[in-house]
Design a protein around this motif. Structure first.
Motif, short mmCIF file in Angstrom:
data_model
loop_
_atom_site.label_atom_id
_atom_site.label_comp_id
_atom_site.label_asym_id
_atom_site.label_seq_id
_atom_site.Cartn_x
_atom_site.Cartn_y
_atom_site.Cartn_z
N PHE A 65 32.31 12.50 41.24
CA PHE A 65 33.18 11.62 41.12
C PHE A 65 34.05 11.22 42.50
O PHE A 65 34.20 12.28 43.24
N ARG A 66 34.59 10.26 42.70
CA ARG A 66 35.47 9.98 43.58
C ARG A 66 36.76 9.61 43.45
O ARG A 66 37.18 9.18 42.40
N LEU A 67 37.89 9.81 44.40
CA LEU A 67 39.22 9.87 44.17
C LEU A 67 39.88 8.90 45.44
O LEU A 67 39.52 9.23 46.34
N MET A 68 40.77 7.93 44.80
CA MET A 68 41.30 7.06 46.02
C MET A 68 42.78 7.03 45.50
O MET A 68 43.39 6.72 44.65
N PRO A 69 43.65 7.96 46.45
CA PRO A 69 44.76 7.94 46.02
C PRO A 69 45.72 6.81 46.73
O PRO A 69 45.29 6.12 47.69
#
Length: 245
Positions: A65-69
């Motif tokens: 999965f990917r995370l964008m803060p």
């Protein structure tokens, strides 16, 4: 985020272009064509951190999965989800946020420990970055809402977003389940057809939009999903941090 090892699996951040391409190849198998042979890639990949869950002994990628803060809701218009939902109401959220996207598990692997390790990695990231809200799109396979009517009825009756955060319609094709469904949900059938990722969100106090977007590109129906970290039940938070630790 340091590597997290639990049992048969380990979670780590992608470090190389090859790592990211491995995640994109798994996403292609899960979202586009089970036979593989391509990459699921978009411009958001360049601005996200990518989490890989691997089988520790073989190194085989089983989940990603990917995370964008985001520093606050003021930046939510830059998110992937904002392409499909009017998220202006969340623009007033003052705390740090992170969008989790493209979550997928290799279809040939059936092991609940994979999801557990993935959430442990997410918990580490949330704590380290002092995140106050987690959000994203939770997907149902296929675009026929008839297969999921009990699940959507359950979402309507128990899990709609608070009015102050409720996303509005933006996508051209949507299923307005909160408006259209009058049925009482069959709880057992609802939970059997609820995507595992969404079930986990809901168990932690998450909420959803009042409509699902029909995404023909990825052959899914998805709902916007939000989770305020402060609302996670203490017992659930302890379990997650035990895995993350």
């Amino acid at each position: 985020m340091p590597t997290l090892s639990k049992g048969r699996y380990q979670a780590r951040l992608a470090e190389t272009r090859a790592d990211i391409e491995a995640a994109q190849a798994l996403r292609f198998r899960c979202f586009v064509d089970p036979a593989g042979g391509g990459l699921d890639a978009d411009p958001f990949d360049a601005t996200c951190a990518h989490v890989l869950v691997e089988e520790a002994r073989s190194g085989a990628l089983v989940c990603c999965f990917r995370l964008m803060p985001l520093d606050s809701g003021a930046a939510i218009g830059d998110s992937y989800s904002a392409q499909f939902y009017d998220l202006d109401a969340l623009g007033d959220f003052s705390g740090r946020m992170v969008e989790m996207g493209r979550f997928c598990i290799a279809p040939e692997v059936q092991d609940p420990d994979i999801l557990r390790v993935a959430w442990g990695a997410m918990t580490r990231f949330v704590d380290a970055e002092r995140i106050e809200m987690l959000f994203g799109c939770s997907s149902f396979k296929g675009t026929d809402e008839a297969a999921y009517l009990d699940a959507f009825a359950m979402l309507k009756h128990r899990h709609l977003a608070p009015k102050r955060w409720l996303p509005r319609v933006k996508a051209p094709r949507v299923f307005r389940f909160a408006q259209k469904l009058r049925r009482k949900p069959d709880a057992k059938r609802a939970m059997l057809t609820m995507p595992p990722l969404l079930r986990t969100y809901l168990m932690m106090g998450g909420w959803v939009s009042d409509h699902a977007v029909v995404d023909t590109d990825l052959n899914t129906l998805h709902v916007f999903t939000g989770l305020e970290i402060a609302a996670v039940p203490p017992s659930r938070a302890r379990l997650l941090r035990a895995v993350a630790g």
